[in-house]
Write a protein that holds these residues in place. Structure first.
Motif, PDB file in Angstrom:
ATOM      1  N   GLU A   1       0.854  -1.184   0.000  1.00  0.00           N
ATOM      2  CA  GLU A   1       0.000   0.000   0.000  1.00  0.00           C
ATOM      3  C   GLU A   1       0.889   1.232   0.000  1.00  0.00           C
ATOM      4  OE1 GLU A   1      -3.375  -0.161   3.022  1.00  0.00           O
ATOM      5  OE2 GLU A   1      -1.883  -1.498   3.893  1.00  0.00           O
ATOM      6  N   SER A   2       0.359   2.320  -0.484  1.00  0.00           N
ATOM      7  CA  SER A   2       1.048   3.593  -0.300  1.00  0.00           C
ATOM      8  C   SER A   2       0.003   4.629   0.056  1.00  0.00           C
ATOM      9  CB  SER A   2       1.832   3.995  -1.549  1.00  0.00           C
ATOM     10  OG  SER A   2       0.952   4.265  -2.603  1.00  0.00           O
ATOM     11  N   GLY A   3       0.389   5.549   0.897  1.00  0.00           N
ATOM     12  CA  GLY A   3      -0.526   6.578   1.356  1.00  0.00           C
ATOM     13  C   GLY A   3       0.119   7.374   2.465  1.00  0.00           C
ATOM     14  N   LEU A   4      -0.701   8.050   3.231  1.00  0.00           N
ATOM     15  CA  LEU A   4      -0.191   8.927   4.277  1.00  0.00           C
ATOM     16  C   LEU A   4      -0.046   8.194   5.601  1.00  0.00           C
ATOM     17  CD1 LEU A   4      -2.301  12.123   3.519  1.00  0.00           C
ATOM     18  CD2 LEU A   4       0.051  11.614   2.822  1.00  0.00           C
ATOM     19  N   ALA A   5       0.985   8.570   6.328  1.00  0.00           N
ATOM     20  CA  ALA A   5       1.218   8.043   7.670  1.00  0.00           C
ATOM     21  C   ALA A   5       1.346   9.208   8.635  1.00  0.00           C
ATOM     22  CB  ALA A   5       2.487   7.210   7.702  1.00  0.00           C
ATOM     23  N   SER A   6       0.857   9.009   9.832  1.00  0.00           N
ATOM     24  CA  SER A   6       1.023   9.984  10.902  1.00  0.00           C
ATOM     25  C   SER A   6       1.538   9.223  12.113  1.00  0.00           C
ATOM     26  CB  SER A   6      -0.318  10.664  11.209  1.00  0.00           C
ATOM     27  OG  SER A   6      -1.311   9.691  11.474  1.00  0.00           O
ATOM     28  N   TYR A   7       1.764   9.932  13.196  1.00  0.00           N
ATOM     29  CA  TYR A   7       2.183   9.243  14.408  1.00  0.00           C
ATOM     30  C   TYR A   7       1.336   9.701  15.573  1.00  0.00           C
ATOM     31  CZ  TYR A   7       4.908  13.415  15.668  1.00  0.00           C
ATOM     32  OH  TYR A   7       5.295  14.680  15.975  1.00  0.00           O
TER      33      TYR A   7
ATOM     34  N   ARG B   1       4.064  10.724   3.137  1.00  0.00           N
ATOM     35  CA  ARG B   1       3.648   9.644   2.238  1.00  0.00           C
ATOM     36  C   ARG B   1       4.612   8.480   2.399  1.00  0.00           C
ATOM     37  NH1 ARG B   1       0.064   8.705  -1.277  1.00  0.00           N
ATOM     38  NH2 ARG B   1      -0.702  10.829  -1.329  1.00  0.00           N
ATOM     39  N   VAL B   2       4.069   7.295   2.672  1.00  0.00           N
ATOM     40  CA  VAL B   2       4.882   6.099   2.904  1.00  0.00           C
ATOM     41  C   VAL B   2       4.395   4.963   2.024  1.00  0.00           C
ATOM     42  CG1 VAL B   2       5.373   6.696   5.313  1.00  0.00           C
ATOM     43  CG2 VAL B   2       3.393   5.265   4.779  1.00  0.00           C
ATOM     44  N   SER B   3       5.207   3.920   1.968  1.00  0.00           N
ATOM     45  CA  SER B   3       4.737   2.663   1.396  1.00  0.00           C
ATOM     46  C   SER B   3       4.793   1.626   2.502  1.00  0.00           C
ATOM     47  CB  SER B   3       5.578   2.238   0.191  1.00  0.00           C
ATOM     48  OG  SER B   3       6.875   1.906   0.603  1.00  0.00           O
ATOM     49  N   VAL B   4       3.798   0.751   2.506  1.00  0.00           N
ATOM     50  CA  VAL B   4       3.657  -0.270   3.546  1.00  0.00           C
ATOM     51  C   VAL B   4       3.573  -1.627   2.874  1.00  0.00           C
ATOM     52  CG1 VAL B   4       2.192  -1.124   5.407  1.00  0.00           C
ATOM     53  CG2 VAL B   4       2.460   1.327   5.078  1.00  0.00           C
TER      54      VAL B   4
END
Length: 103
Positions: free
Chosen positions: A25-31, A99-102
């Motif tokens: 998947e790719s999309g936004l990541a937060s913490y 933006r990350v990939s998972v």
């Protein structure tokens, strides 16, 4: 017979490639910094992946492995919430949302 074997090999290879990409998947990541303070564990929240599964999260040339221990994020467009230690290891603390990939 040889043509059938070649066709079968091609179909199997393309099917396996599809299966391995289907989990990416790719999309936004937060913490998030709420909840237990933790022990420096690299953990994350994901909507659908099983608890305890290990995800590889990549951003800006860095990759970390974190364990799913929560559900979320529930904000449109975000695919994963990282613990503070995981976000720090990934180098995204100053940006907040990246933006990350998972996998």
């Amino acid at each position: 017979m040889r043509a059938q074997t070649t066709l079968l090999a091609c179909l199997t290879t393309s099917s396996l490639a599809f299966i391995s990409v289907a989990n990416a998947e790719s999309g936004l990541a937060s913490y998030y910094g709420y909840g237990k303070a933790g022990k420096g564990e690299l953990t994350c929240a994901h909507r659908t992946r099983p608890f305890g599964s290990v995800l590889t999260v990549s951003y800006g040339g860095r990759s970390i492995q974190c364990r799913v221990n929560d559900r979320g994020p529930f904000i449109r467009g975000r695919i994963v919430d990282l613990s503070v230690p995981a976000a720090r290891a990934l180098g995204m603390m100053s940006a907040g949302v990246v933006r990350v990939s998972v996998e």
